[in-house]
Design a protein around this motif. Sequence first.
Motif, PDB file in Angstrom:
ATOM      1  N   SER A 246      12.989   0.798   0.176  1.00  0.00           N
ATOM      2  CA  SER A 246      12.613  -0.252  -0.773  1.00  0.00           C
ATOM      3  C   SER A 246      13.796  -0.734  -1.610  1.00  0.00           C
ATOM      4  O   SER A 246      14.466   0.053  -2.278  1.00  0.00           O
ATOM      5  CB  SER A 246      11.521   0.277  -1.700  1.00  0.00           C
ATOM      6  N   PRO A 247      14.045  -2.047  -1.637  1.00  0.00           N
ATOM      7  CA  PRO A 247      15.140  -2.582  -2.452  1.00  0.00           C
ATOM      8  C   PRO A 247      14.790  -2.596  -3.936  1.00  0.00           C
ATOM      9  O   PRO A 247      15.667  -2.735  -4.786  1.00  0.00           O
ATOM     10  CB  PRO A 247      15.323  -4.012  -1.925  1.00  0.00           C
ATOM     11  N   SER A 248      13.505  -2.436  -4.268  1.00  0.00           N
ATOM     12  CA  SER A 248      13.141  -2.500  -5.684  1.00  0.00           C
ATOM     13  C   SER A 248      13.244  -1.137  -6.379  1.00  0.00           C
ATOM     14  O   SER A 248      13.018  -1.028  -7.585  1.00  0.00           O
ATOM     15  CB  SER A 248      11.735  -3.082  -5.847  1.00  0.00           C
ATOM     16  N   ARG A 249      13.628  -0.097  -5.647  1.00  0.00           N
ATOM     17  CA  ARG A 249      13.796   1.207  -6.288  1.00  0.00           C
ATOM     18  C   ARG A 249      15.243   1.371  -6.731  1.00  0.00           C
ATOM     19  O   ARG A 249      16.151   0.787  -6.141  1.00  0.00           O
ATOM     20  CB  ARG A 249      13.449   2.352  -5.306  1.00  0.00           C
ATOM     21  N   ASP A 250      15.435   2.184  -7.770  1.00  0.00           N
ATOM     22  CA  ASP A 250      16.776   2.460  -8.269  1.00  0.00           C
ATOM     23  C   ASP A 250      17.378   3.603  -7.440  1.00  0.00           C
ATOM     24  O   ASP A 250      17.045   4.770  -7.648  1.00  0.00           O
ATOM     25  CB  ASP A 250      16.666   2.839  -9.753  1.00  0.00           C
ATOM     26  N   HIS A 251      18.259   3.237  -6.532  1.00  0.00           N
ATOM     27  CA  HIS A 251      18.801   4.228  -5.600  1.00  0.00           C
ATOM     28  C   HIS A 251      19.903   5.095  -6.211  1.00  0.00           C
ATOM     29  O   HIS A 251      20.422   5.984  -5.552  1.00  0.00           O
ATOM     30  CB  HIS A 251      19.294   3.543  -4.321  1.00  0.00           C
ATOM     31  N   SER A 252      20.253   4.824  -7.482  1.00  0.00           N
ATOM     32  CA  SER A 252      21.301   5.636  -8.098  1.00  0.00           C
ATOM     33  C   SER A 252      20.703   6.812  -8.884  1.00  0.00           C
ATOM     34  O   SER A 252      21.423   7.652  -9.392  1.00  0.00           O
ATOM     35  CB  SER A 252      22.165   4.766  -9.017  1.00  0.00           C
ATOM     36  N   THR A 253      19.373   6.856  -8.974  1.00  0.00           N
ATOM     37  CA  THR A 253      18.719   7.985  -9.641  1.00  0.00           C
ATOM     38  C   THR A 253      17.910   8.763  -8.607  1.00  0.00           C
ATOM     39  O   THR A 253      17.012   8.221  -7.971  1.00  0.00           O
ATOM     40  CB  THR A 253      17.769   7.492 -10.762  1.00  0.00           C
TER      41      THR A 253
END
Length: 198
Positions: free
Chosen positions: A75-82
Amino acid sequence: MDYFGSEVTRLIEKLSLLPGIGQKTAQRLAFHIIHMPEDQVEEISSAMVSARKNVRYCACCCTLTDRELCPICASPSRDHSTIMVVETTRDLAAYEKTGKYDGVYHVLHGAISPMMGIGPSDIRLKELMTRLKGDVSEVIVATNNSLEGETTAMYISRLIRPSGIKVTRIASGVPVGGDLEYIDEVTLLRALEGRTEL
Ligand code: ZN
């Protein structure tokens, strides 16, 4: 004694292989299945076989999925840095149910337990470390509040600290030894919001 003939007995035996299903429940389920429309029974059995065959670990977070990447990792709407580190896919589901966490996960599939002979290489830690080479700003350790969960949290914190990435631990509003999946959403959110740096 075999009261029902071998087909019914076999079904009861097979159902009682499932966790939490004792002899009595297996019997009740077996009679229920026998009285269900045949197509419904076929749907249940084919869903079981197909899930068992097609479900694997997500190539990124190691959760269970039938795709290369699970819907959360894709999902592009998730924060992938956390990245929130949990012990099991059930814990992931518990946090997802709150609907308030927009980061991604990492599923360890267990916790370090010297007593049980489970070491760091027996859980999905290597995969977590590989992910940290990317753009990661925080790792939230949400392992259970048990001895094993705490041991794992400490180990992860020591492992990650040299990289300079922020490592936090969920607050311990969670009862000791409590499995995350049984804890209500409010408590889960409070634990997440009250996380402290390790
Ligand atoms: Zn994933």
